[in-house]
Scaffold this motif. Structure first.
Motif, PDB file in Angstrom:
ATOM      1  N   LEU A   1      49.725  36.769 -18.810  1.00  8.62           N
ATOM      2  CA  LEU A   1      49.343  34.540 -18.028  1.00  8.62           C
ATOM      3  C   LEU A   1      50.221  33.993 -19.092  1.00  8.62           C
ATOM      4  CD1 LEU A   1      45.495  34.940 -19.164  1.00  8.62           C
ATOM      5  CD2 LEU A   1      46.571  34.437 -16.600  1.00  8.62           C
ATOM      6  N   GLU A   2      50.950  34.360 -20.210  1.00 12.48           N
ATOM      7  CA  GLU A   2      51.331  33.293 -20.967  1.00 12.48           C
ATOM      8  C   GLU A   2      52.782  33.596 -19.884  1.00 12.48           C
ATOM      9  OE1 GLU A   2      52.804  34.269 -25.073  1.00 12.48           O
ATOM     10  OE2 GLU A   2      54.739  33.150 -24.730  1.00 12.48           O
TER      11      GLU A   2
ATOM     12  N   GLU B   1      48.779  28.025 -26.842  1.00 13.51           N
ATOM     13  CA  GLU B   1      47.834  28.394 -27.838  1.00 13.51           C
ATOM     14  C   GLU B   1      47.344  28.912 -28.052  1.00 13.51           C
ATOM     15  OE1 GLU B   1      45.768  24.370 -28.815  1.00 13.51           O
ATOM     16  OE2 GLU B   1      47.828  23.673 -29.652  1.00 13.51           O
ATOM     17  N   ASP B   2      47.724  30.162 -28.463  1.00 14.72           N
ATOM     18  CA  ASP B   2      47.615  32.033 -27.684  1.00 14.72           C
ATOM     19  C   ASP B   2      46.405  32.264 -29.417  1.00 14.72           C
ATOM     20  OD1 ASP B   2      49.423  31.896 -29.873  1.00 14.72           O
ATOM     21  OD2 ASP B   2      50.557  33.655 -28.868  1.00 14.72           O
TER      22      ASP B   2
ATOM     23  N   ARG C   1      53.379  16.681 -26.499  1.00 19.70           N
ATOM     24  CA  ARG C   1      53.598  18.125 -26.329  1.00 19.70           C
ATOM     25  C   ARG C   1      52.725  18.364 -24.676  1.00 19.70           C
ATOM     26  NH1 ARG C   1      48.331  18.812 -27.151  1.00 19.70           N
ATOM     27  NH2 ARG C   1      47.401  18.613 -29.361  1.00 19.70           N
ATOM     28  N   PHE C   2      52.328  19.594 -23.990  1.00 21.18           N
ATOM     29  CA  PHE C   2      51.650  20.217 -23.663  1.00 21.18           C
ATOM     30  C   PHE C   2      51.528  21.751 -24.003  1.00 21.18           C
ATOM     31  CE2 PHE C   2      50.370  22.934 -19.532  1.00 21.18           C
ATOM     32  CZ  PHE C   2      49.655  22.460 -19.315  1.00 21.18           C
ATOM     33  N   ALA C   3      49.534  21.675 -24.618  1.00 24.11           N
ATOM     34  CA  ALA C   3      49.506  22.453 -24.902  1.00 24.11           C
ATOM     35  C   ALA C   3      49.068  23.844 -24.610  1.00 24.11           C
ATOM     36  CB  ALA C   3      49.038  22.624 -26.423  1.00 24.11           C
ATOM     37  N   PRO C   4      49.215  24.843 -23.567  1.00 19.20           N
ATOM     38  CA  PRO C   4      47.361  25.523 -22.973  1.00 19.20           C
ATOM     39  C   PRO C   4      47.371  26.523 -23.576  1.00 19.20           C
ATOM     40  CG  PRO C   4      49.876  25.681 -21.592  1.00 19.20           C
ATOM     41  CD  PRO C   4      50.262  24.807 -23.002  1.00 19.20           C
ATOM     42  N   SER C   5      46.832  27.659 -23.473  1.00 26.01           N
ATOM     43  CA  SER C   5      46.199  28.656 -24.102  1.00 26.01           C
ATOM     44  C   SER C   5      46.450  29.467 -22.979  1.00 26.01           C
ATOM     45  CB  SER C   5      44.350  28.761 -24.614  1.00 26.01           C
ATOM     46  OG  SER C   5      44.396  27.554 -25.458  1.00 26.01           O
TER      47      SER C   5
END
Ligand code: GLU
Length: 304
Positions: free
Chosen positions: A54-55, A43-44, A7-11
């Motif tokens: 931004l998402e 990850e919000d 998984r890649f989990a950006p905020s």
């Protein structure tokens, strides 16, 4: 054998930069290599700083890089119930406590403790460990203050939590830490002190939501930046306290700017959108981070 899950989990609290591109591309490449699945997780939980714009930009940037991910994407802000349930179990086990000290009070407490020249212990990110005052408050005072509506954060009672688990902790890292740690790495969550697990108005923190989600999504491989290497010790402890499976870890190098500093979301220069606007191709991005990426993007090659 079960299918590996990456998984890649950006905020979405800033625009993605070259460092995120590297992390996402590396996850995707490792998943493909292992014949595994690739997930994107948003990850919000910090709803004050994360925005839908931004998402959207994250989806656009990753699609431009040619990545493809499974849908629906898990958005943490839609799953507070899952984190609340995990928090409840920690509360019942009496290994978390409500902390009331404000930032100012903490600063004053530490300045006072350091007044005689002794330095107060710091965590791996350089922040002072949380003072022991709130942990020592009687249950009746805690109840009263919570009932009166005072703001508070749930903190892990690190000492009690470690005693509760009572065994040494390790994780397997096929990447490496800041000091070259690799392979079977001993986890020392105590270096973080009493970390925040949740807040009065938000039943989650990064540490709690990341371990709950990795387990719920069946993530087998956590590939992420070396800046989160030491946080893994806290994650390992939470996994054991909550009875969750333990993924394999791969902490990768960070992409640094020309001055050797970590890239930041606030400096626009290496933003993916800015690179794209300047005519950079996905292949160029790959060359910049040392990964082979076709100019037309990764997934197009995968389909061939
Ligand atoms: N959301 C975190 C970040 O953007 C990454 C979490 C993780 O990979 O465990 O830094």
């Amino acid at each position: 054998m079960t299918t590996p899950v990456f998984r890649f989990a950006p905020s979405p609290n800033g625009a993605l930069h070259l460092g995120h591109a590297y992390s996402a591309l590396l996850n995707f490449a490792m998943a493909r290599e292992a014949g595994g699945r690739f997930l994107l997780r948003i990850e919000d939980i910090d709803i004050a700083r994360c925005t839908p714009e931004l998402e959207e930009q994250i989806y656009r940037d990753l699609a431009w890089l040619g990545l493809e991910w499974e849908t629906p994407v898990r958005r943490q802000s839609e799953h507070f119930d899952d984190y609340a349930e995990a928090l409840e179990r920690l509360v019942e086990a009496e290994i978390v406590y409500p902390s009331f000290m404000s930032r100012g009070e903490v600063r004053a407490y530490i300045a006072d403790a350091e007044a005689d020249g002794q330095s107060w212990p710091r965590d791996p990110d350089g922040a002072p460990l949380f003072p022991p005052l709130d942990k020592e408050r009687p249950a009746s005072e805690r109840r009263r203050r919570m009932e009166e509506g005072e703001p508070f954060a749930w903190r892990l009672d690190m000492e009690a939590a470690m005693a509760h688990w009572g065994r040494p902790l390790f994780w397997d890292d096929s990447g490496s830490g800041p000091d070259g740690e690799t392979g079977s790495v001993p986890a020392r969550p105590e270096v973080w002190g009493d970390v925040v697990i949740a807040r009065k108005e938000m039943p989650a923190s990064y540490h709690l939501s990341v371990v709950v989600d990795d387990a719920l999504q069946g993530v087998t491989h956590v590939v992420r930046g070396r800046d989160l290497f030491h946080a893994t010790a806290v994650h390992r402890l939470l996994q054991e306290l909550l009875g969750l499976p333990v993924p394999a870890y791969h902490h990768h190098a960070l992409i640094l700017d020309e001055d050797g500093r970590k890239l930041s979301k606030s400096r626009g220069d290496t933003g993916i959108a800015a690179l794209r606007a300047a005519g950079t191709t996905p292949g160029d991005v790959g060359r910049m981070v040392g990964l082979e990426v076709p100019d037309e993007g990764f997934s197009h090659q995968a389909r061939r």
